[in-house]
Design a protein around this motif. Structure first.
Motif, short mmCIF file in Angstrom:
data_model
loop_
_atom_site.label_atom_id
_atom_site.label_comp_id
_atom_site.label_asym_id
_atom_site.label_seq_id
_atom_site.Cartn_x
_atom_site.Cartn_y
_atom_site.Cartn_z
N ALA A 1 0.83 -1.20 0.00
CA ALA A 1 0.00 0.00 0.00
C ALA A 1 0.87 1.26 0.00
N ALA A 2 1.93 1.25 0.79
CA ALA A 2 2.84 2.41 0.83
C ALA A 2 3.51 2.60 -0.53
N PHE A 3 3.93 1.50 -1.14
CA PHE A 3 4.57 1.57 -2.45
C PHE A 3 3.60 2.12 -3.49
N THR A 4 2.38 1.60 -3.49
CA THR A 4 1.38 2.02 -4.46
C THR A 4 1.02 3.50 -4.29
N ALA A 5 0.86 3.93 -3.05
CA ALA A 5 0.53 5.34 -2.80
C ALA A 5 1.65 6.26 -3.29
N ALA A 6 2.88 5.87 -3.00
CA ALA A 6 4.02 6.69 -3.45
C ALA A 6 4.10 6.70 -4.97
N ALA A 7 3.85 5.56 -5.60
CA ALA A 7 3.90 5.48 -7.07
C ALA A 7 2.81 6.36 -7.69
N LYS A 8 1.62 6.36 -7.10
CA LYS A 8 0.54 7.21 -7.62
C LYS A 8 0.89 8.69 -7.46
N THR A 9 1.53 9.03 -6.35
CA THR A 9 1.94 10.42 -6.15
C THR A 9 2.94 10.85 -7.22
N VAL A 10 3.90 9.99 -7.52
CA VAL A 10 4.90 10.29 -8.55
C VAL A 10 4.23 10.43 -9.91
N SER A 11 3.35 9.49 -10.25
CA SER A 11 2.67 9.55 -11.55
C SER A 11 1.84 10.82 -11.68
N ALA A 12 1.10 11.15 -10.63
CA ALA A 12 0.26 12.35 -10.68
C ALA A 12 1.11 13.60 -10.84
N ALA A 13 2.24 13.65 -10.16
CA ALA A 13 3.11 14.82 -10.26
C ALA A 13 3.68 14.96 -11.67
N ILE A 14 4.09 13.86 -12.26
CA ILE A 14 4.65 13.90 -13.61
C ILE A 14 3.58 14.30 -14.62
N GLN A 15 2.38 13.75 -14.46
CA GLN A 15 1.30 14.10 -15.37
C GLN A 15 0.90 15.56 -15.22
N ALA A 16 1.09 16.13 -14.05
CA ALA A 16 0.78 17.54 -13.82
C ALA A 16 1.90 18.44 -14.34
N GLY A 17 2.96 17.84 -14.84
CA GLY A 17 4.03 18.62 -15.42
C GLY A 17 5.13 19.02 -14.44
N ARG A 18 5.09 18.46 -13.25
CA ARG A 18 6.13 18.79 -12.27
C ARG A 18 7.38 17.96 -12.53
N ASN A 19 8.47 18.39 -11.94
CA ASN A 19 9.76 17.75 -12.10
C ASN A 19 9.87 16.58 -11.13
N LEU A 20 10.71 15.60 -11.46
CA LEU A 20 10.91 14.44 -10.59
C LEU A 20 11.48 14.82 -9.23
N THR A 21 12.24 15.90 -9.19
CA THR A 21 12.85 16.29 -7.92
C THR A 21 11.80 16.72 -6.89
N THR A 22 10.62 17.13 -7.35
CA THR A 22 9.57 17.55 -6.41
C THR A 22 8.94 16.36 -5.69
N VAL A 23 9.14 15.16 -6.21
CA VAL A 23 8.56 13.97 -5.59
C VAL A 23 9.64 13.00 -5.15
N ALA A 24 10.79 13.52 -4.81
CA ALA A 24 11.92 12.67 -4.40
C ALA A 24 11.58 11.84 -3.17
N SER A 25 10.85 12.42 -2.23
CA SER A 25 10.51 11.66 -1.01
C SER A 25 9.59 10.49 -1.35
N SER A 26 8.69 10.67 -2.30
CA SER A 26 7.82 9.57 -2.71
C SER A 26 8.61 8.46 -3.40
N ILE A 27 9.58 8.86 -4.20
CA ILE A 27 10.43 7.86 -4.86
C ILE A 27 11.23 7.10 -3.80
N GLY A 28 11.69 7.80 -2.77
CA GLY A 28 12.38 7.14 -1.67
C GLY A 28 11.48 6.16 -0.93
N LYS A 29 10.22 6.55 -0.73
CA LYS A 29 9.27 5.65 -0.07
C LYS A 29 9.02 4.41 -0.91
N MET A 30 9.00 4.59 -2.23
CA MET A 30 8.83 3.43 -3.11
C MET A 30 9.97 2.44 -2.92
#
Length: 144
Positions: free
Chosen positions: A6-35
């Motif tokens: 569940a933690a992995f999936t939530a973090a992955a969804k956060t990363v996907s949503a951020a990328i689709q919104a046009g944000r940079n990967l560095t803005t979701v670094a903590s989510s990538i770490g959680k993954m």
């Protein structure tokens, strides 16, 4: 196992949503770490479970498959939205972080064993000193 998934999936969804919104990967670094952390925790749990009792569970397989798919999606996002070589650097970083976590676990185990050894030695010394004092007291009372 489900908590890690569940933690992995939530973090992955956060990363996907951020990328689709046009944000940079560095803005979701903590989510990538959680993954990465959730993936390692899940692998560790499954290895311990398989070591204690051999089971080929469909649920475990599907959890690992979902993690693999989400990780592939993340790597694709890194290729298409990140800088050149980001994917390779991320893979190297994950391997190094995994190695450091394993070393930290081994070091904690060594420290725990050293603590147990110190406690055991202390108890043995106290018992020996107590026995010697008891012997002297017995000799003094009976032959004193």
């Amino acid at each position: 196992m489900l908590a890690e998934l569940a933690a992995f999936t939530a973090a992955a969804k956060t990363v996907s949503a951020a990328i689709q919104a046009g944000r940079n990967l560095t803005t979701v670094a903590s989510s990538i770490g959680k993954m990465a952390e959730s993936k390692d925790q899940l692998h560790t749990k499954l290895q311990k479970k398989k070591a204690s009792a051999f089971q080929n569970d469909y649920e475990e397989f599907m959890a690992l498959e979902e993690i693999r798919e989400r990780e592939e999606d993340l790597l694709k996002m890194m290729v298409y939205t990140g800088r050149i070589g980001l994917k390779d650097d991320f893979i190297k970083f994950q391997a190094e972080a995994r190695r450091q976590r394993k070393e930290a676990i081994k070091e904690a185990e060594r420290q725990r064993e050293a603590r147990i050894e110190m406690i055991t030695t202390g108890v043995l010394i106290l018992m020996s000193v107590g026995s010697i004092i008891g012997l002297f007291v017995y000799l003094y009372i009976n032959y004193g």
